[in-house]
Design an enzyme around this catalytic site. Structure first.
Site, short mmCIF file in Angstrom:
data_model
loop_
_atom_site.label_atom_id
_atom_site.label_comp_id
_atom_site.label_asym_id
_atom_site.label_seq_id
_atom_site.Cartn_x
_atom_site.Cartn_y
_atom_site.Cartn_z
N LYS A 82 47.97 1.59 22.49
CA LYS A 82 47.41 2.50 23.90
C LYS A 82 47.00 1.28 24.90
O LYS A 82 47.22 1.67 26.07
CB LYS A 82 45.76 3.10 23.37
CG LYS A 82 45.96 3.89 22.28
CD LYS A 82 44.62 4.63 22.06
CE LYS A 82 43.60 3.61 21.39
NZ LYS A 82 43.85 3.09 20.10
N ARG A 89 36.69 9.06 21.22
CA ARG A 89 37.11 8.79 19.94
C ARG A 89 36.24 9.73 18.82
O ARG A 89 36.56 9.52 17.57
CB ARG A 89 36.55 7.51 19.49
CG ARG A 89 37.57 6.47 19.79
CD ARG A 89 36.66 4.94 19.89
NE ARG A 89 37.48 4.05 19.56
CZ ARG A 89 38.02 3.01 20.16
NH1 ARG A 89 38.12 3.13 21.35
NH2 ARG A 89 38.60 1.92 19.76
N ARG A 115 47.43 -10.22 17.23
CA ARG A 115 47.43 -9.91 18.67
C ARG A 115 46.53 -11.07 19.47
O ARG A 115 45.69 -11.81 19.00
CB ARG A 115 46.79 -8.58 18.82
CG ARG A 115 46.25 -8.21 20.17
CD ARG A 115 45.95 -6.89 20.37
NE ARG A 115 44.65 -6.46 19.91
CZ ARG A 115 44.18 -5.36 19.94
NH1 ARG A 115 44.85 -4.59 20.77
NH2 ARG A 115 42.98 -5.17 19.62
N ARG A 137 40.87 -11.55 19.88
CA ARG A 137 39.66 -10.37 19.94
C ARG A 137 38.76 -10.75 18.47
O ARG A 137 39.21 -10.84 17.58
CB ARG A 137 39.92 -9.06 20.16
CG ARG A 137 40.10 -8.44 21.46
CD ARG A 137 40.57 -7.09 21.57
NE ARG A 137 40.00 -6.40 20.69
CZ ARG A 137 40.14 -4.99 20.85
NH1 ARG A 137 40.92 -4.29 21.65
NH2 ARG A 137 39.48 -4.04 20.16
N ARG A 156 37.79 -0.62 11.41
CA ARG A 156 38.19 0.40 12.57
C ARG A 156 39.27 1.62 12.23
O ARG A 156 39.16 2.47 12.64
CB ARG A 156 38.67 -0.86 13.58
CG ARG A 156 37.77 -1.60 14.19
CD ARG A 156 38.40 -2.83 14.98
NE ARG A 156 39.26 -2.49 16.10
CZ ARG A 156 39.96 -3.19 16.39
NH1 ARG A 156 40.43 -4.38 15.64
NH2 ARG A 156 41.00 -3.10 17.35
P1 AMP Z 1 39.10 -0.88 21.79
O1 AMP Z 1 39.37 -1.82 22.89
O2 AMP Z 1 39.37 0.72 22.40
O3 AMP Z 1 39.94 -1.19 20.62
O4 AMP Z 1 37.58 -0.67 21.44
C1 AMP Z 1 36.73 -1.75 21.01
C2 AMP Z 1 35.46 -1.51 20.38
O5 AMP Z 1 34.60 -1.01 21.52
C3 AMP Z 1 35.67 -0.24 19.42
O6 AMP Z 1 35.81 -0.68 18.03
C4 AMP Z 1 34.21 0.26 19.46
O7 AMP Z 1 33.10 -0.62 18.80
C5 AMP Z 1 34.00 -0.08 20.90
N1 AMP Z 1 34.54 1.13 21.58
C6 AMP Z 1 35.39 1.60 22.57
N2 AMP Z 1 35.37 2.63 23.04
C7 AMP Z 1 34.73 3.53 22.46
C8 AMP Z 1 34.21 4.82 22.13
N3 AMP Z 1 34.87 5.77 22.99
N4 AMP Z 1 33.28 5.01 21.37
C9 AMP Z 1 32.42 4.15 20.69
N5 AMP Z 1 32.77 3.04 20.72
C10 AMP Z 1 33.75 2.65 21.61
#
Ligand code: AMP
Length: 221
Positions: free
Chosen positions: A13, A88, A127, A160, A171
């Site tokens: 994404k 989400r 990654r 990360r 996750r």
């Molecule tokens: P991502 O970079 O989208 O993989 O997000 C990394 C982390 O940020 C996730 O594992 C959550 O802990 C938090 N996060 C990002 N977007 C959301 C969301 N829409 N709702 C809740 N937590 C989020």
């Protein structure tokens, strides 16, 4: 044009959203990037969100909604944007609908990047992310030309904190329990387009651009 990207962690994404944003000249909104920025700047939001993120859990809506609402009010979004990582959960999708509705806007298309579990685990395990421009690399699939250095901006690459195998599994679990229900949510609204994310990132990108153009042309009819 408002494009939402949906899919499991590791489906690509972020990578697709960044390239798509450049190609379509639209800003990229990633709630994950916004949260990581808050964590690295040590803001109140970042301090509260950090523990959830490190565990691979979702950050509660009480913390997230104001951050998103503020972003949606910024002038650079007037022609649209690419949304990645939000919503989400179904409650978040309803919050988003309301926030957009209040601003007389709506999502044009939702692209579901459908990736198989072995592929996402392999992608996330290797990654590497650029500390400056956010570009993603991969230790074996897409190594940088110079070890640890971004090909594009020359900044250092990092792994990360939540890309550890144990957190990746958590996750993916959260995705299956909380996020995958959004597929039928948007299918019912006739907004969902499935794209196989196991294909090369170039093929995925061209497919999304075609879908976006079709949706744009249809909206003009
Ligand atoms: P991502 O970079 O989208 O993989 O997000 C990394 C982390 O940020 C996730 O594992 C959550 O802990 C938090 N996060 C990002 N977007 C959301 C969301 N829409 N709702 C809740 N937590 C989020």
């Amino acid at each position: 044009m408002i494009i939402e990207l949906l899919g499991p962690p590791g489906a690509g994404k972020g990578t697709q959203a960044k390239t798509l944003a450049e190609r379509l000249h639209l800003p990229h909104i990633s709630t994950g990037d916004m949260l990581r920025q808050n964590v690295s700047q040590g803001t109140d939001l970042g301090k509260q969100a950090k523990a959830f993120m490190e565990k691979g859990a979702l950050v509660p809506d009480e913390l997230l909604t104001a951050m998103l609402a503020n972003r949606l009010d910024q002038a650079d979004l007037k022609n649209g944007f690419i949304l990645d990582g939000y919503p989400r959960t179904i409650p978040q999708a309803e919050i988003l609908d309301k926030l957009l509705n209040d601003r007389r806007r709506s999502i044009d298309i939702v692209v579901y990047l459908d990736a198989s579990e072995p592929v996402v685990i392999q992608r996330l395990c290797g990654r590497l992310v650029c500390s400056k421009c956010g570009l993603n690399f991969h230790k074996t699939n897409m190594p940088p030309k110079k070890d640890g250095i971004c090909d594009v901006c020359g900044a250092s690459l990092y792994t990360r904190a939540d890309d550890k195998e144990e957190t990746i599994r958590k996750r993916l679990d959260v995705y299956l329990k909380e996020t995958s229900g959004l597929i039928s949510f948007y299918e019912k609204k006739k907004k969902l387009h499935r794209v196989s994310a196991d294909d090369s990132s170039e093929t995925v990108l061209e497919t999304i651009i075609r879908l976006a153009k079709n949706a744009y042309d249809t909206s003009k009819v």
